[in-house]
Design an enzyme around this catalytic site. Structure first.
Site, short mmCIF file in Angstrom:
data_model
loop_
_atom_site.label_atom_id
_atom_site.label_comp_id
_atom_site.label_asym_id
_atom_site.label_seq_id
_atom_site.Cartn_x
_atom_site.Cartn_y
_atom_site.Cartn_z
CD GLN A 47 26.87 66.12 70.33
OE1 GLN A 47 26.42 66.63 71.35
NE2 GLN A 47 27.85 66.68 69.64
CG HIS A 93 23.06 67.34 68.93
ND1 HIS A 93 23.71 66.84 67.82
CD2 HIS A 93 23.84 68.35 69.39
CE1 HIS A 93 24.84 67.52 67.62
NE2 HIS A 93 24.94 68.45 68.55
N GLY A 139 28.74 71.65 75.68
CA GLY A 139 27.46 70.95 75.66
C GLY A 139 27.60 69.64 74.93
CG HIS A 182 24.27 73.32 69.21
ND1 HIS A 182 25.05 73.77 68.17
CD2 HIS A 182 24.69 72.06 69.47
CE1 HIS A 182 25.90 72.81 67.81
NE2 HIS A 182 25.71 71.77 68.60
CD GLU A 183 24.67 70.47 73.01
OE1 GLU A 183 24.53 69.29 72.61
OE2 GLU A 183 25.67 71.16 72.74
CB CYS A 234 28.77 70.78 66.53
SG CYS A 234 27.94 69.26 67.04
CG LEU A 235 32.12 68.76 71.53
CD1 LEU A 235 31.90 68.05 72.86
CD2 LEU A 235 33.56 69.27 71.43
ZN ZN Z 1 26.48 69.80 68.66
#
Ligand code: ZN
Length: 200
Positions: A77, A166, A72, A162-163, A120-121
């Site tokens: 991000q 963001h 995701g 989660h996304e 998380c990336l």
């Molecule tokens: Zn994330």
């Protein structure tokens, strides 16, 4: 950036799907911002018109996400404070289409609260337990601007929540309640615990 990827993707779009190759590339169109970068804390703006520039951005986000082997990615991000998410729980399956969510809204939460280890990336290498509702109803626009609704559970419900965090400038580490493990996990990977904005 990455116009060659966009061109490659256009054949897939003939089927009405926005799809790119899932093969990880060495030079993805975007670098992913990490914990401490202010753009991750900036609330994302709603998208007015879903046009080619948005679809192109979504494609570039997918390429960047696959390059990082994530499931995701939210537009903040990659430095774009827009309400756009890309999700793909089947990154090993070249045929399974990704999900694009534009202006997503959670209209209901259900099921029970459950604990799951998230990563998380934007905080690479850190994996910690987070409690969230197990089921969510979501309304959103797809990559063609069409209004959609879905009920998600399991990993999809987890990933959407989660996304969507963001888009509000919230990171999963803000929701971690075990503060000892949080400090330890961040420290091991060289992140600064002072960059966490604890919610509870
Ligand atoms: Zn994330």
């Amino acid at each position: 950036m990455a116009s060659s990827f966009a061109r490659l993707a256009r054949t897939a779009e003939n089927a009405g799907r926005l799809q790119v190759s899932k093969e990880p590339v060495d030079n993805p169109p975007y670098d992913i911002h990490t914990l401490g970068d202010q753009v991750l804390r900036t609330p994302a703006k709603r998208i007015g018109k879903v046009d080619d520039s948005i679809r192109s951005l979504a494609r570039d986000m997918l390429v960047s996400m696959y390059a990082a082997k994530g499931i995701g990615l939210a537009a903040p991000q990659i430095g774009e404070p827009l309400q756009l998410l890309v999700i793909d729980l089947e990154i090993e399956d070249p045929k399974s289409p990704p999900l694009i969510l534009i202006n997503p809204e959670i209209t209901a939460v259900g099921g029970s609260l459950c604990t799951y280890e998230e990563g998380c990336l934007s905080i690479p290498g850190v994996y910690l337990d987070v409690v969230r509702p197990s089921v969510v109803d979501v309304s959103y626009r797809d990559e063609m601007g069409r209004p959609k609704r879905m009920k998600a559970d399991g990993l999809m419900a987890r990933c959407i929540q989660h996304e969507m965090d963001h888009l509000n400038g919230v990171l999963f580490v803000d929701r971690v309640t075990d503060h000892d493990k949080l400090r330890e996990g961040l420290g091991e990977k060289g992140f600064n615990p002072a960059d966490v904005h604890a919610i509870a």
